[in-house]
Design a protein around this motif. Sequence first.
Motif, PDB file in Angstrom:
ATOM      1  N   UNK A  41       0.816  -1.212   0.000  1.00 20.93           N
ATOM      2  CA  UNK A  41       0.000   0.000   0.000  1.00 20.93           C
ATOM      3  C   UNK A  41       0.853   1.267   0.000  1.00 20.93           C
ATOM      4  N   UNK A  42       2.107   1.161   0.416  1.00 24.82           N
ATOM      5  CA  UNK A  42       3.018   2.298   0.272  1.00 24.82           C
ATOM      6  C   UNK A  42       3.291   2.556  -1.207  1.00 24.82           C
ATOM      7  N   UNK A  43       3.481   1.478  -1.967  1.00 23.58           N
ATOM      8  CA  UNK A  43       3.676   1.627  -3.420  1.00 23.58           C
ATOM      9  C   UNK A  43       2.411   2.143  -4.086  1.00 23.58           C
ATOM     10  N   UNK A  44       1.267   1.685  -3.602  1.00 26.99           N
ATOM     11  CA  UNK A  44       0.007   2.156  -4.172  1.00 26.99           C
ATOM     12  C   UNK A  44      -0.176   3.647  -3.915  1.00 26.99           C
ATOM     13  N   UNK A  45       0.209   4.115  -2.753  1.00 26.70           N
ATOM     14  CA  UNK A  45       0.108   5.549  -2.448  1.00 26.70           C
ATOM     15  C   UNK A  45       0.916   6.372  -3.454  1.00 26.70           C
ATOM     16  N   UNK A  46       2.107   5.886  -3.798  1.00 20.15           N
ATOM     17  CA  UNK A  46       2.939   6.576  -4.788  1.00 20.15           C
ATOM     18  C   UNK A  46       2.230   6.603  -6.136  1.00 20.15           C
ATOM     19  N   UNK A  47       1.672   5.442  -6.515  1.00 20.67           N
ATOM     20  CA  UNK A  47       0.965   5.344  -7.792  1.00 20.67           C
ATOM     21  C   UNK A  47      -0.217   6.304  -7.840  1.00 20.67           C
ATOM     22  N   UNK A  48      -1.004   6.361  -6.766  1.00 18.98           N
ATOM     23  CA  UNK A  48      -2.183   7.219  -6.752  1.00 18.98           C
ATOM     24  C   UNK A  48      -1.798   8.697  -6.811  1.00 18.98           C
ATOM     25  N   UNK A  49      -0.717   9.053  -6.130  1.00 15.68           N
ATOM     26  CA  UNK A  49      -0.253  10.443  -6.185  1.00 15.68           C
ATOM     27  C   UNK A  49       0.170  10.802  -7.611  1.00 15.68           C
ATOM     28  N   UNK A  50       0.861   9.879  -8.273  1.00 15.55           N
ATOM     29  CA  UNK A  50       1.279  10.117  -9.661  1.00 15.55           C
ATOM     30  C   UNK A  50       0.071  10.231 -10.587  1.00 15.55           C
ATOM     31  N   UNK A  51      -0.949   9.404 -10.348  1.00 14.65           N
ATOM     32  CA  UNK A  51      -2.093   9.372 -11.258  1.00 14.65           C
ATOM     33  C   UNK A  51      -2.862  10.684 -11.276  1.00 14.65           C
ATOM     34  N   UNK A  52      -2.764  11.450 -10.202  1.00 18.35           N
ATOM     35  CA  UNK A  52      -3.436  12.745 -10.164  1.00 18.35           C
ATOM     36  C   UNK A  52      -2.851  13.726 -11.168  1.00 18.35           C
ATOM     37  N   UNK A  53      -1.617  13.450 -11.634  1.00 16.53           N
ATOM     38  CA  UNK A  53      -0.953  14.329 -12.589  1.00 16.53           C
ATOM     39  C   UNK A  53      -1.204  13.913 -14.037  1.00 16.53           C
ATOM     40  N   UNK A  54      -1.845  12.783 -14.229  1.00 15.90           N
ATOM     41  CA  UNK A  54      -2.088  12.303 -15.587  1.00 15.90           C
ATOM     42  C   UNK A  54      -3.184  13.126 -16.270  1.00 15.90           C
ATOM     43  N   UNK A  55      -3.191  13.063 -17.593  1.00 16.01           N
ATOM     44  CA  UNK A  55      -4.315  13.613 -18.326  1.00 16.01           C
ATOM     45  C   UNK A  55      -5.492  12.642 -18.202  1.00 16.01           C
ATOM     46  N   UNK A  56      -6.667  13.114 -18.554  1.00 17.52           N
ATOM     47  CA  UNK A  56      -7.867  12.305 -18.365  1.00 17.52           C
ATOM     48  C   UNK A  56      -7.842  11.022 -19.205  1.00 17.52           C
ATOM     49  N   UNK A  57      -7.334  11.106 -20.414  1.00 20.25           N
ATOM     50  CA  UNK A  57      -7.263   9.912 -21.260  1.00 20.25           C
ATOM     51  C   UNK A  57      -6.374   8.837 -20.649  1.00 20.25           C
ATOM     52  N   UNK A  58      -5.318   9.247 -19.971  1.00 20.13           N
ATOM     53  CA  UNK A  58      -4.449   8.273 -19.304  1.00 20.13           C
ATOM     54  C   UNK A  58      -5.168   7.619 -18.124  1.00 20.13           C
ATOM     55  N   UNK A  59      -5.946   8.405 -17.400  1.00 16.08           N
ATOM     56  CA  UNK A  59      -6.722   7.843 -16.294  1.00 16.08           C
ATOM     57  C   UNK A  59      -7.761   6.857 -16.814  1.00 16.08           C
ATOM     58  N   UNK A  60      -8.421   7.207 -17.916  1.00 11.67           N
ATOM     59  CA  UNK A  60      -9.400   6.306 -18.531  1.00 11.67           C
ATOM     60  C   UNK A  60      -8.732   5.014 -18.990  1.00 11.67           C
ATOM     61  N   UNK A  61      -7.556   5.122 -19.563  1.00 10.72           N
ATOM     62  CA  UNK A  61      -6.851   3.937 -20.043  1.00 10.72           C
ATOM     63  C   UNK A  61      -6.586   2.963 -18.909  1.00 10.72           C
ATOM     64  N   UNK A  62      -6.154   3.479 -17.769  1.00 10.08           N
ATOM     65  CA  UNK A  62      -5.873   2.601 -16.636  1.00 10.08           C
ATOM     66  C   UNK A  62      -7.161   1.972 -16.096  1.00 10.08           C
ATOM     67  N   UNK A  63      -8.201   2.774 -15.937  1.00 11.14           N
ATOM     68  CA  UNK A  63      -9.466   2.257 -15.415  1.00 11.14           C
ATOM     69  C   UNK A  63     -10.006   1.158 -16.326  1.00 11.14           C
ATOM     70  N   UNK A  64      -9.964   1.379 -17.629  1.00 12.35           N
ATOM     71  CA  UNK A  64     -10.449   0.367 -18.574  1.00 12.35           C
ATOM     72  C   UNK A  64      -9.608  -0.896 -18.493  1.00 12.35           C
ATOM     73  N   UNK A  65      -8.291  -0.739 -18.348  1.00 12.79           N
ATOM     74  CA  UNK A  65      -7.415  -1.910 -18.236  1.00 12.79           C
ATOM     75  C   UNK A  65      -7.786  -2.759 -17.025  1.00 12.79           C
ATOM     76  N   UNK A  66      -7.959  -2.110 -15.897  1.00 12.45           N
ATOM     77  CA  UNK A  66      -8.236  -2.842 -14.652  1.00 12.45           C
ATOM     78  C   UNK A  66      -9.590  -3.557 -14.724  1.00 12.45           C
ATOM     79  N   UNK A  67     -10.611  -2.877 -15.216  1.00 12.28           N
ATOM     80  CA  UNK A  67     -11.927  -3.511 -15.273  1.00 12.28           C
ATOM     81  C   UNK A  67     -11.990  -4.616 -16.318  1.00 12.28           C
TER      82      UNK A  67
END
Length: 233
Positions: A41-67
């Motif tokens: 969860x320490x690594x996840x915290x880093x990932x989530x902090x980074x994801x806030x800097x992404x553009x919206x299309x990058x966030x959508x890409x990750x969400x679609x990948x996971x689902x």
Amino acid sequence: MLNDQNHSLRPTLLAIESHRKWQSYAEYCKLREQGLRKQAFSSLDIFLADSLQWCFNEQKEFVAFVFNLCEDDLELQLIYLCYPLMSKLIKPTLDKWCKQEKVNSQPFRWYGKFFCDSSYIYHALQIDPCDDKARKWIITNLLEKIDFATHHLPDYYIGDPLLAIEWGKEVQQHINLLIDKKAQPFWQKELEQLLILVNNYIQWQASHHPDFEQWGKENKLQVDSNDETYYYQ
């Protein structure tokens, strides 16, 4: 962590690791596989902090990948759809996505399924009537309501049996509209078995017999949700 969960993670780690911006998420997955929850969860915290800097299309890409990876796999969801990820990245992304989306039913289906809002599932079907995953979710949800209403019989019925009949009619409509015709017999059988008990309860009420269980025995009809044979012998 269960061995079969560990095994299920490995084929996807390479795909995650190959994505330049998902390295911390890949590390989270590997650490979870090893049972190192705190470090994961320490690594996840880093990932989530980074994801806030992404553009919206990058966030959508990750969400679609996971689902696309784990929408239908409950064991994988325990890893890939942990609460911090759902609340801090996935839900805000789906919120924004659904406000903009006009042709893709998936974000509505995902929001409805994983944040318990059936209105999004129905909207998914408005966008794409061929979305069987959305349709099967509605079928399952309504059948669970019917089952819940009868699970204390013969002692008492929860709610209004006539409402269960209406739910059954809606389920039948969705079964008829499934693109996956091979799945129809399974859902048809589920619906018919659940409605046996509902209809028997309605018949008993109309009979004015004082005891539902005794009425069932006298008429050789099911009155107990635990009676898998559906008939008294």
